[in-house]
Design an enzyme around this catalytic site. Structure first.
Site, short mmCIF file in Angstrom:
data_model
loop_
_atom_site.label_atom_id
_atom_site.label_comp_id
_atom_site.label_asym_id
_atom_site.label_seq_id
_atom_site.Cartn_x
_atom_site.Cartn_y
_atom_site.Cartn_z
N THR A 38 32.36 45.39 80.73
CA THR A 38 31.45 44.32 80.32
C THR A 38 31.97 42.96 80.74
OG1 THR A 38 30.70 45.62 78.42
CG2 THR A 38 30.29 43.26 78.34
N CYS A 39 33.26 42.76 80.65
CA CYS A 39 33.87 41.49 81.02
C CYS A 39 33.63 41.17 82.49
CB CYS A 39 35.36 41.51 80.73
SG CYS A 39 35.77 41.98 79.03
N SER A 40 33.75 42.19 83.35
CA SER A 40 33.63 42.00 84.79
C SER A 40 32.20 41.99 85.28
CB SER A 40 34.40 43.10 85.53
OG SER A 40 35.78 43.05 85.24
N THR A 45 37.92 44.92 82.71
CA THR A 45 37.17 45.86 81.88
C THR A 45 35.67 45.71 82.17
OG1 THR A 45 37.25 44.26 80.07
CG2 THR A 45 38.91 45.99 80.07
#
Length: 249
Positions: A55-57, A53
């Site tokens: 923001t996570c990446s 996803t």
């Protein structure tokens, strides 16, 4: 309707849940227990809604990976990225990311996350039950400090970041320099500049440029036409000679 099930005041001071995580190795399942991860260790955990996803990446995982040496120098034994995803997904995500310093841990059934009170309903996105975004500092299986994102709509990312956690652990911790060197094939000056960076103990990212685009790219971002060009912490240092002068200063 999403809701966080446990108040922050009940989170700190609690023992981490005792569960078994089903991780994926080379063509085999590997079971990892909570004790394997937390017993007699100081561990930083950051949890996020999902692998791959945005923001996570783009931010959450890469920055923890980047600051990992500073965490380790300040008493942290391991950094864990937790998500309610299966072992296959987390393994593939680790290959796609800058994550060599992080243990990516799949909480496939959401057991660990649910027992912490962080399992939330993201059915409106087609995600089903996922983890709310948070981070925590765990010492010998006991949660010492948590940073839980505010209970607002969307996917807030304000307090569970790597810098906030590192500042809590050691406000004066030295963070790694961000170094990029733009190079071209067969460039002896580029080789010398890279040797200079290595001797100075600076971990760098190399950006090789083709002969067709080199002058335009360097002209646009550095106001220069020749390689190498070095940037440190957002500042344009210049070529190899300028780098040597900068390091002496």
């Amino acid at each position: 309707q999403r809701e966080i099930k446990m108040e922050l005041k009940n989170f700190e001071g609690a023992k981490v849940p005792s569960v078994n995580f089903k991780t994926r190795g080379d063509d085999e399942w590997i079971t990892v227990s909570s004790d394997d991860i937390f017993k007699n260790k100081t561990v930083v955990v950051f949890s996020l809604p999902g692998a791959f996803t945005p923001t996570c990446s783009s931010t959450h995982l890469p920055r923890y990976n980047e600051l990992a040496p500073a965490f380790f120098e300040n008493g942290v034994d391991e950094i864990v990225c937790l998500s309610v995803n299966d072992g296959f997904v987390m393994r593939e995500w680790s290959k796609d990311q800058e994550s060599q310093n992080i243990r990516l841990l799949p909480d496939g059934n959401g057991e660990f996350t649910e027992q912490l009170g962080m399992l939330v309903d993201k059915s409106d996105l087609g995600f089903g039950k996922r983890s709310w975004r948070y981070s925590m500092l765990v010492k010998n299986g006991v949660v010492e400090k948590t940073f839980i994102e505010p209970d607002v709509p969307g996917d807030p990312f304000e307090v569970s970041d790597a810098d906030t956690m590192l500042n809590h652990i050691s406000p004066k911790a030295k963070k790694p320099d961000q170094v990029v060197i733009f190079t071209k094939d067969g460039c002896s000056f580029c080789m010398r500049a890279k040797e200079t960076l290595a001797k100075a103990g600076l971990d760098y990212v190399e950006m090789p440029l083709s002969h067709q685009t080199r002058s335009r790219i360097l002209g646009a971002i550095a106001g220069a036409k020749t390689a190498p060009q070095i940037f440190i912490n957002g500042k344009h240092i210049g070529d190899g000679e300028a780098l040597s002068q900068h390091l002496v200063i």
